[in-house]
Design an enzyme around this catalytic site. Structure first.
Site, PDB file in Angstrom:
ATOM      1  N   ARG A  97       0.841  -1.205   0.000  1.00  0.00           N
ATOM      2  CA  ARG A  97       0.000   0.000   0.000  1.00  0.00           C
ATOM      3  C   ARG A  97       0.867   1.243   0.000  1.00  0.00           C
ATOM      4  O   ARG A  97       1.968   1.230   0.563  1.00  0.00           O
ATOM      5  CB  ARG A  97      -0.884   0.045   1.252  1.00  0.00           C
ATOM      6  N   HIS A 115      12.470  -2.019  -2.195  1.00  0.00           N
ATOM      7  CA  HIS A 115      11.810  -2.170  -3.492  1.00  0.00           C
ATOM      8  C   HIS A 115      12.626  -3.147  -4.344  1.00  0.00           C
ATOM      9  O   HIS A 115      13.857  -3.034  -4.419  1.00  0.00           O
ATOM     10  CB  HIS A 115      11.721  -0.813  -4.193  1.00  0.00           C
TER      11      HIS A 115
HETATM   12  C1  GRF Z   1       9.943  -8.067  -1.671  1.00  0.00           C
HETATM   13  O1  GRF Z   1      10.373  -8.470  -2.943  1.00  0.00           O
HETATM   14  C2  GRF Z   1      10.023  -6.583  -1.535  1.00  0.00           C
HETATM   15  O2  GRF Z   1      11.040  -5.992  -2.270  1.00  0.00           O
HETATM   16  C3  GRF Z   1       8.697  -6.146  -2.081  1.00  0.00           C
HETATM   17  O3  GRF Z   1       7.777  -7.132  -1.672  1.00  0.00           O
HETATM   18  C4  GRF Z   1       8.478  -8.356  -1.440  1.00  0.00           C
HETATM   19  C5  GRF Z   1       8.194  -8.756  -0.029  1.00  0.00           C
HETATM   20  O4  GRF Z   1       8.705 -10.012   0.313  1.00  0.00           O
HETATM   21  N1  GRF Z   1       8.393  -4.800  -1.630  1.00  0.00           N
HETATM   22  P1  GRF Z   1       8.651 -10.522   1.822  1.00  0.00           P
HETATM   23  O5  GRF Z   1       7.204 -10.407   2.288  1.00  0.00           O
HETATM   24  O6  GRF Z   1       9.567  -9.690   2.644  1.00  0.00           O
HETATM   25  O7  GRF Z   1       9.072 -11.948   1.741  1.00  0.00           O
END
Ligand code: GRF
Length: 206
Positions: A97, A115
């Protein structure tokens, strides 16, 4: 100088592997921090299970009626919960979000995000798929401070990985995640050690 012990509030929506990497870094003595509370906007998100296993206070945050942002009453509740648990830093760890100015104002320069792309390329959803489809030869991840835009805040660190000819979205994302799990604890360690400073939107590391 002794590192500040960060008091983290984690917001997530999914598997929580980044939060796990932060917990592992704390356990290994690599990061002076404590996760005070975990909030997820998805009721059965695995990140909540990971928190429960560690006896970390956690709860589902009902963000209705909004689908893609944390706003209104839910946002106020979120800020209140983070404050009640004494958080000084907010870690977005797969939180799907957009966060709005009131949360950013409540924790100035203390909201971080990871990211799965080398920003400013490929902001938004599924950065790894965007990189693959674009034909990029290098992909990676970015840890950045959050501002009012989408994946536009000042960059703290980036880790790169190669894009291989036979990559699928899944294999590339897996390679990026290996780096995410190093980059997020590293960025938090720099913050806790007071080694980050701003010049304009550039973040300098001492
Ligand atoms: C990761 O790839 C992060 O970069 C993105 O969402 C994913 C989350 O993975 N924002 P997790 O829930 O930490 O395993």
């Amino acid at each position: 100088m002794a590192a500040e012990v960060l008091r983290l509030g984690v917001l997530g929506s999914g598997a929580g592997s980044n939060m796990q990497s932060i917990l592992d870094a704390i356990d290994a003595g690599m990061l002076r921090a404590e996760i005070k509370v975990v909030l997820a906007d998805v009721k059965d998100a695995k990140i909540l299970d990971r928190a429960r296993v560690r006896n970390i206070p956690c709860q589902w945050l009902d963000c209705a009626p909004y689908k893609t942002k944390l706003d209104g009453e839910a946002e106020q509740r979120c800020i209140q919960i983070l404050r009640e648990h004494g958080c000084d830093t907010v870690v977005l760890a797969g939180f799907m979000r957009i966060v709005k100015p009131p949360l950013l104002a409540a924790f100035p320069n203390r909201v971080l995000n990871i990211h799965p792309a080398l920003l400013p390329s490929f902001p938004g959803l599924h950065g790894w798929t965007q990189a693959l489809e674009y034909g990029a030869k290098v992909a990676g991840c970015t840890v950045h401070f959050v501002d009012a835009g989408t994946d536009t805040g000042p960059i703290i660190i980036q880790h790169a990985v190669p894009v291989l000819d036979d990559d699928t979205p899944e294999t590339l994302h897996a390679r990026i995640q290996v780096e995410e799990h190093k980059a997020y604890p590293e960025a938090l360690r720099l913050l806790s050690e007071g080694r980050l400073s701003f010049r304009g939107r550039r973040v300098y590391i001492q």
